[in-house]
Design an enzyme around this catalytic site. Structure first.
Site, mmCIF file in Angstrom:
data_model
loop_
_atom_site.group_PDB
_atom_site.id
_atom_site.type_symbol
_atom_site.label_atom_id
_atom_site.label_comp_id
_atom_site.label_asym_id
_atom_site.label_seq_id
_atom_site.Cartn_x
_atom_site.Cartn_y
_atom_site.Cartn_z
ATOM 1 N N GLU A 1 1.143 -0.366 -5.106
ATOM 2 C CA GLU A 1 0.288 0.383 -5.519
ATOM 3 C C GLU A 1 1.077 1.703 -6.093
ATOM 4 O O GLU A 1 1.185 2.180 -5.154
ATOM 5 C CB GLU A 1 -0.775 0.875 -4.154
ATOM 6 N N ASP B 1 0.816 -1.378 -0.117
ATOM 7 C CA ASP B 1 0.077 0.459 -0.109
ATOM 8 C C ASP B 1 1.155 0.980 0.069
ATOM 9 O O ASP B 1 1.873 0.991 0.505
ATOM 10 C CB ASP B 1 -0.852 -0.154 1.311
#
Ligand code: GLC
Length: 565
Positions: A289, A229
């Site tokens: 990401e 993330d």
């Protein structure tokens, strides 16, 4: 002696895990790592399937749908964070990296899911929130307890510039200053996201080691990899230089700024190398990401020695308009990196693909066009749950209904991300078969027609189209490994390309316009001079053999055929 034996055993174990395996469904050759030919599928656990009736999805719910996922053609599921969390950012604020949130189940449920997953040929990818923890994570509680605490330097604490003035002008991407004053020790701490998500200090090697260790804790439990993330914001300028202010304001009403001093710093790549080093002994895959502005940035995430992410997501695709020339140019650029692409058209942070690419009239057909395109390209696709049934955004209409905090602080310019996170639509029974309780996020009325059970029965549904494309890409040699060759590159309406293997190739032709089109191909230069193709799939239905000199396409129609030497 015992220690040496234990180390030896651990080494052999790691070696076994590191050997690339090929799952029958995923296809490919034996030397390929498994993820190259796998289809990934993102699950937002709150919204996939509720097994307890509390209105929130859970791990046992996911386990109950493994048959569905396998039949769809999914090889790996990426589960958005399911770790203990106060859920300020719906799990992206982790308070314990090595456990499961009771809302979603237990570690035993996780182990069971993993075991059942393996039986169904579905691997598990977890979501590693590496940039920050929750403010109630024990690390932060210690860090905030005193200026001398050994964990003080695990986060980023600074004095203000002057009384009531944060250390610099940085703005949180979720609104307001990126600095939070803490009365306990009279200093500010830094948070790129919510104040409840303090940034870890990745310049502290002890923090980096703790994070590497956490990833390995899960690999040892059998996790096949991580989606990492928010990787671009791991580092900040140590001198805390102010960012340049740009004209205008953002949706939260803050000044626009260039995040040159707290985003995409070169040190990010050192951290990714460290995470990769931790992953390699386990044969684990790292997905990033990676919001990038250009192809050069995307390429960098692979690492100059292929020592960073195996699968940095191409999220630029999600920002493009549905258009043959636009996609053609982008695909060429991504392929031009020479790397293995990771294609994504949707996720839990952006408007659903059905709405975003759709023209308001032909959205179902356009959803099929998108599937025909990104699932037949060279590379690995990551789907988002519900995309395969044409799920649509169901955005809140009133501020008081908003659940995602950025939608409350930014209303009405920023309405938040609830709309793309609604429960999966399984059937036409109340609550779409997702829960027997009250769903945490309302289900759109369209579930009566867009749901798994009904679409399975309809041969022309979006779901059956997805299943057919996925089945084809798992078994067709040219789609697995063939080169990508763009065709008819000046056609403004029709996107066409070949996926070419040794002796055969797949021709993909997609009419991206609302008018009927004709496409002509001469493939003799590519070594295919027969002048005909055998139809593999099409919408609407086409004859089983097509002359390459005149392929007629309905508005938004697709033709996929095979040519042989
Ligand atoms: C990522 C996640 C998003 C989350 C943010 C902060 O962008 O995808 O949902 O809010 O990180 O963790």
């Amino acid at each position: 002696m015992r220690r040496i034996a234990a180390r030896l055993l651990a080494f052999v174990f790691a070696l076994v895990l590191a050997i690339p395996t090929v799952h029958a469904q995923a296809g490919g050759t034996s030397s390929d790592p498994w993820w190259k030919h796998a289809v990934f599928y993102e699950i937002y656990p709150r919204s996939f399937m509720d097994s307890t009736g509390d209105g929130i999805g859970d791990l046992n719910g996911i386990a109950s749908k493994l048959d569905y996922l396998h039949a769809l053609g999914v090889d790996a599921i990426w589960i958005s964070p399911c770790f203990p969390s106060p859920q300020v950012d719906f799990g992206y604020d982790v308070s314990d990296y090595e456990n499961i949130d009771p809302k979603y189940g237990t570690l035993a449920d996780f182990d069971r899911l993993e075991k059942l997953g393996a039986e169904h040929g579905v691997k598990i990818i977890l979501d590693f929130v590496v940039n920050h923890t929750s403010d109630v994570h024990p690390w932060f509680i210690e860090s905030r307890s005193s200026r001398n605490n050994p964990k003080r330097d695990w986060y980023i604490w600074r004095d203000g510039k002057a009384k009531n003035q944060p250390p610099n002008n940085w703005i949180s991407t979720f609104g307001g200053s990126a600095w939070q004053w803490d009365t306990k020790t009279n200093q500010y701490y830094y948070h790129f996201f919510y104040p409840q998500q303090p940034d870890l200090n990745w310049r502290n090697p002890v923090v980096a080691d703790a994070m590497y260790g956490t990833s390995q804790w899960w690999y040892k439990r059998g996790v096949a990899g991580f989606r990492l993330d928010a990787v671009s914001t791991l580092f900040e300028d140590p001198n805390l230089k102010d960012n340049k202010i740009l004209p205008g304001k953002n949706k939260q009403g803050d000044p626009n700024m260039d995040n040159e001093n707290n985003d995409k710093l070169p040190e990010v790549h050192d951290a990714l190398k460290g995470l990769r080093k931790a992953a390699d002994p386990y044969g684990a895959v790292l997905i990033g990401e990676t919001w990038t502005d250009n192809i050069a940035e995307l390429k960098k995430y692979y690492g100059s020695n292929h020592d960073e992410l195996q699968m940095p997501m191409d999220l630029m695709l999600t920002k493009l308009k549905f258009s043959a020339p636009v996609f053609r140019e982008h695909i060429a650029a991504v392929n031009g990196t020479g790397e293995w692409p990771t294609w994504v058209i949707s996720n839990h942070d952006i408007v659903r693909a059905w709405n975003r690419y759709g023209d308001g009239k032909h959205n179902d057909q356009i959803a099929k066009d998108m599937a025909a395109m990104y699932l037949t390209l060279r590379g690995t696709p990551i789907m988002y749950y519900g995309e395969e049934i044409g799920m649509q955004n169901n955005d809140p209409k009133r501020k008081e209904d908003v659940k995602d905090p950025i939608g409350r602080t930014g209303w009405p310019k920023e309405i938040g991300r609830d709309g793309e996170r609604t429960p999966m639509q399984w059937d036409e029974t109340p609550n779409a078969g997702f829960t027997t309780g009250i769903p945490w996020n309302p289900i759109p009325v369209t579930y009566k027609t867009y749901n798994v059970a009904d679409e399975l029965k309809d041969p022309n549904s979006i779901l059956n189209w997805y299943k057919a494309v996925l089945a084809l890409r798992h078994t067709n040699e040219a789609l697995l490994d063939g080169d990508y060759i763009a065709l008819n590159t000046s056609d403004p309406n029709v996107l066409s390309y070949l996926r070419k293997a040794q002796n055969k190739a797949v021709l993909v032709v997609i009419n991206m316009s609302a008018k009927p089109q004709k496409a002509k191909f001469d493939l003799s230069q590519q070594g295919f001079s027969s002048g005909t193709a055998t139809t593999l799939m099409s919408t609407p239905k086409a004859a089983s053999t097509q002359k390459l000199s005149e392929i007629a396409l309905q508005p938004f129609g697709v033709y996929i055929g095979e040519v042989t030497k």
